[in-house]
Scaffold this active site. Sequence first.
Site, PDB file in Angstrom:
ATOM      1  N   GLU A  24       0.851  -1.180   0.000  1.00  0.00           N
ATOM      2  CA  GLU A  24       0.000   0.000   0.000  1.00  0.00           C
ATOM      3  C   GLU A  24       0.895   1.240   0.000  1.00  0.00           C
ATOM      4  O   GLU A  24       1.187   1.777  -1.038  1.00  0.00           O
ATOM      5  CB  GLU A  24      -0.955  -0.040   1.194  1.00  0.00           C
ATOM      6  CG  GLU A  24      -2.050   0.998   1.063  1.00  0.00           C
ATOM      7  CD  GLU A  24      -3.421   0.513   1.496  1.00  0.00           C
ATOM      8  OE1 GLU A  24      -3.600  -0.675   1.769  1.00  0.00           O
ATOM      9  OE2 GLU A  24      -4.322   1.351   1.556  1.00  0.00           O
TER      10      GLU A  24
ATOM     11  N   GLU B  85      -2.732   0.328  13.097  1.00  0.00           N
ATOM     12  CA  GLU B  85      -3.783   0.776  12.186  1.00  0.00           C
ATOM     13  C   GLU B  85      -5.159   0.697  12.835  1.00  0.00           C
ATOM     14  O   GLU B  85      -5.995   1.561  12.650  1.00  0.00           O
ATOM     15  CB  GLU B  85      -3.765  -0.121  10.937  1.00  0.00           C
ATOM     16  CG  GLU B  85      -4.877   0.166   9.954  1.00  0.00           C
ATOM     17  CD  GLU B  85      -4.733  -0.639   8.668  1.00  0.00           C
ATOM     18  OE1 GLU B  85      -4.145  -1.737   8.719  1.00  0.00           O
ATOM     19  OE2 GLU B  85      -5.199  -0.161   7.616  1.00  0.00           O
TER      20      GLU B  85
HETATM   21  C1  BGC Z   1      -5.341   2.687   4.144  1.00  0.00           C
HETATM   22  C2  BGC Z   1      -5.721   3.911   4.901  1.00  0.00           C
HETATM   23  C3  BGC Z   1      -6.697   4.705   4.174  1.00  0.00           C
HETATM   24  C4  BGC Z   1      -7.880   3.832   3.923  1.00  0.00           C
HETATM   25  C5  BGC Z   1      -9.025   4.496   3.256  1.00  0.00           C
HETATM   26  C6  BGC Z   1      -6.543   1.903   3.847  1.00  0.00           C
HETATM   27  O1  BGC Z   1      -6.272   0.786   3.089  1.00  0.00           O
HETATM   28  O2  BGC Z   1      -4.379   1.965   4.785  1.00  0.00           O
HETATM   29  O3  BGC Z   1      -5.032   4.306   5.930  1.00  0.00           O
HETATM   30  O4  BGC Z   1      -6.987   5.954   4.650  1.00  0.00           O
HETATM   31  O5  BGC Z   1      -7.535   2.661   3.249  1.00  0.00           O
HETATM   32  O6  BGC Z   1     -10.139   4.040   3.813  1.00  0.00           O
END
Ligand code: BGC
Length: 883
Positions: free
Chosen positions: A468, A742
């Site tokens: 990501e 997260e």
């Molecule tokens: C990311 C985020 C991001 C989100 C959006 C995720 O996959 O890691 O931090 O803001 O997607 O909803």
Amino acid sequence: MSLRVVQLKTEYIENPLGLDEKQPRLFWRLESPERGAAQSAYRVLVASSREALDRHEGDQWDTGKVASDRSIQIVYEGKPLVSEGRYYWKVQAWDAQGRPSEWSETAFWTMGLLDRGEWKAGWIGRKTEANVAMQPSPFVRKSFAIEGRVARATVYATALGLYDLRINGEKVGDLFAPGFTDYDKRVQVQTYEVTHLLTEGDNAVGAVLGDGWYCGTVGFLGNKVYGERPFFLLQLHIELADGTKRIVATDASWRTTRGPLQYSDMIKGEAYDARLELDGWDRPGFDDSGWERPDVRPGYNGLLTASIEPPVRITETMKPISVRRTESGTYIYDMGQNMVGWTEVKARGARGTKLTLSHAEMLNPDGSLYLDNLRVAVQQDHYILKGDGLESYEPHFTFHGFRYVELIGYPGEADLDTIVGKVIHSDTPRTGRLRTNDAMVNKLYSNIVWGQRGNFLSVPTDCPQRDERLGWTGDAQIFARTASYNMDVSRFFTKFMWDMIDAQQPSGAFTDVAPDAGWIRHKMWNTRLNWFAPDNAGWGDAGVVIPWTLYLMYGDTRVLETHYEAMVRWVEYLKANSDELVRPNYANYGDWLSIDADTPNEVLATAYFAYSAKLLSRIAGVLGNQEDEAHYNGLFQDIAAAFRRAFVDGEGRIRGETQTVYVLALQFGLLEDGLRDKALQHLTDNIRERGDRLSTGFLGVGYLLPALTDSGELDVAYALLTQEAFPSWMYSIKHGATTIWERWDGWTEHNGFQTPSMNSFNHYSLGSVGEWMFRYMAGIEADPAQPGFRHAIIRPRPGGRLTEAQAEYESLYGPISTDWKLSPDGRFRLTVRVPAGATATVFVPGAEVRAEASPSAGSGDPSVFEIGSGEYLFESFIRPSEA
Ligand code: BGC
């Protein structure tokens, strides 16, 4: 003489090279042993040579004596600046009594190539090899002779891809240059002073090229997002002592080949075969006759802009804290810290021996590496020994997020000295420090800073480990204020604003991710991932929140001016896509990763719409545009009214009834007086019913403690801060977290690891509580009326189980600090330090206030003080119930 003028900066940095800003901004700091030191006037001299400046001749600009207390953001208004110009400058300041300082030391800046026509170089690369899935990293080089003594040599370089530049065997520049931008629109050019590296006679210049974001894997978007393979562009401008000038530029006369780097990809790791090293390739005298001719790309349609982002560097080397040999003979190291960067390994072994370094953030219950959360990312580097004694290897164009390293295939006995971890990130200087008497609060702060170190790599990324690592705008905006206390992110976010602008849609919508990375172009939000809209509430709003943050923290009005139109387009877009000012219930991310509390999309989106309109009104006001200020303030009021009509009942209950709906409504000022208290009651009831626990996701969490504190519920804020039961910040710490996770439930006692498809252990968003720690707990707050901490608002809030807190923020004026202690008998002592040239209003909590300053005349409150620079002690008495 009382004032000293020190630390001259141009465009936020000391002696920058290669600017393309035609009116750079100048900054200096004042120092004085006296209290209340202030500047009453200044004079700036800018000269085109050091000699002229030494004679006090400002042949470029002489401001004369200007009556002003400003020492930051002074816009250059002298003669036009020319390509490759070098400008020397110094400052003299007068103090409040009219006494002049000595002249400051001399600072300088240089300009880059301002005219596209000055680029004579061609973009060189190496043709794709047939039948090779992962392409080897090209090496490019050129030998050249210099006849005469070099007086000055400057390199201008960039790449579509990444480059690692060498001159005569020396590495030039930093890591991951030229950084991540939307390469279809722009690429940043780096400028290096290399005079000391060149000699009369034979010289060599070369580079290794990496795929980077240009053609390597970007997040989950696959590879080749912008192009097929990397290209390099360089001009080396040499000036000889006799005045002769010449340019060495990339073109068809260079040579290229493959070398030991079999592949190097941000997401897939690296493979390096040391047997294929090209000894001496970056030195003169190397025989490159067997190398190929490079492929010269016809041109590039994007902009070549001077690099704005701070360089990416290794900022720390970490030693592992333990190592364990596994049954299969591999070694698993614990670095003691979830970190981002890479591992350097030392080995001695037979030629052809293959080593692998595998990286993970966590361990499985059986002690093996937990790799499930990486998705398709491969955090592995492979090294093949050449077999000539002690070899050492570290990667080049990849990085990993990890705490644990598995060393596989090591010849011999590995120990704690076999590897080290290198911490890599955008080198934004540290500006914040914070400590309390509470070890867990200190750990939380440390985790927040590590989260930033791990995720600010060219752009503010969401996470550093899985496939990501994108510039998610929502994460960036919620964390921006925290980030700007921790580190100097002035240039980092200035650059990111360009990424947001480059990604802004024709409709005016700001995107969820910047640089857009082909996301929108590939219409991904329309097809496979249809909820990735380009206008997500709390994500797109970063386009307004981030400039406002730069204004507050650095007094930067240029970023507001530059992007004003873009911000207007965003707010107008939201308005046009609302139903009587209520945003529709479209599938946005909501209060992302909230826990057991779904905030309705339309409530969240309408609240953020109001907030963007409100900030835009304030921004218009700062820019002196009174008409827009009134207009957008009116719009804000109308949205707030629409919000109340649509979502708030007479009892102050807000649709969704989550903590986040209340927090946003309170913090954005969407409620009227009567409703505010009721809404607050619902919020605190909700928290209490959950056993003093939070439920907020990314968007609610940053405002949770500020909203409570501003509403007089400091004790609730402290209860949440120090709560240890799930879900809470401290829960992760109790379970060994060294970074911000997260998700609140990334790992729990009851469920173990959360779903591996989205479970990063290094995501900074939930760490946005760092802002509250500085602004409220330590009480160091910016004043929007005198931004950049020209005037600070000091209002510490002792509470909870804290009895001590010390914080320092290194503002553009210098360090501002608070240090407070609350004794068991209720005695409160506060020491405040304010730098020269700045002032502060101090609000002392408690009663019976004694101070080294006299109370503020204006406020009529005996516990409020106006102070100038210097150190001041305040004492008061806080009855336990007040704390
Ligand atoms: C990311 C985020 C991001 C989100 C959006 C995720 O996959 O890691 O931090 O803001 O997607 O909803």
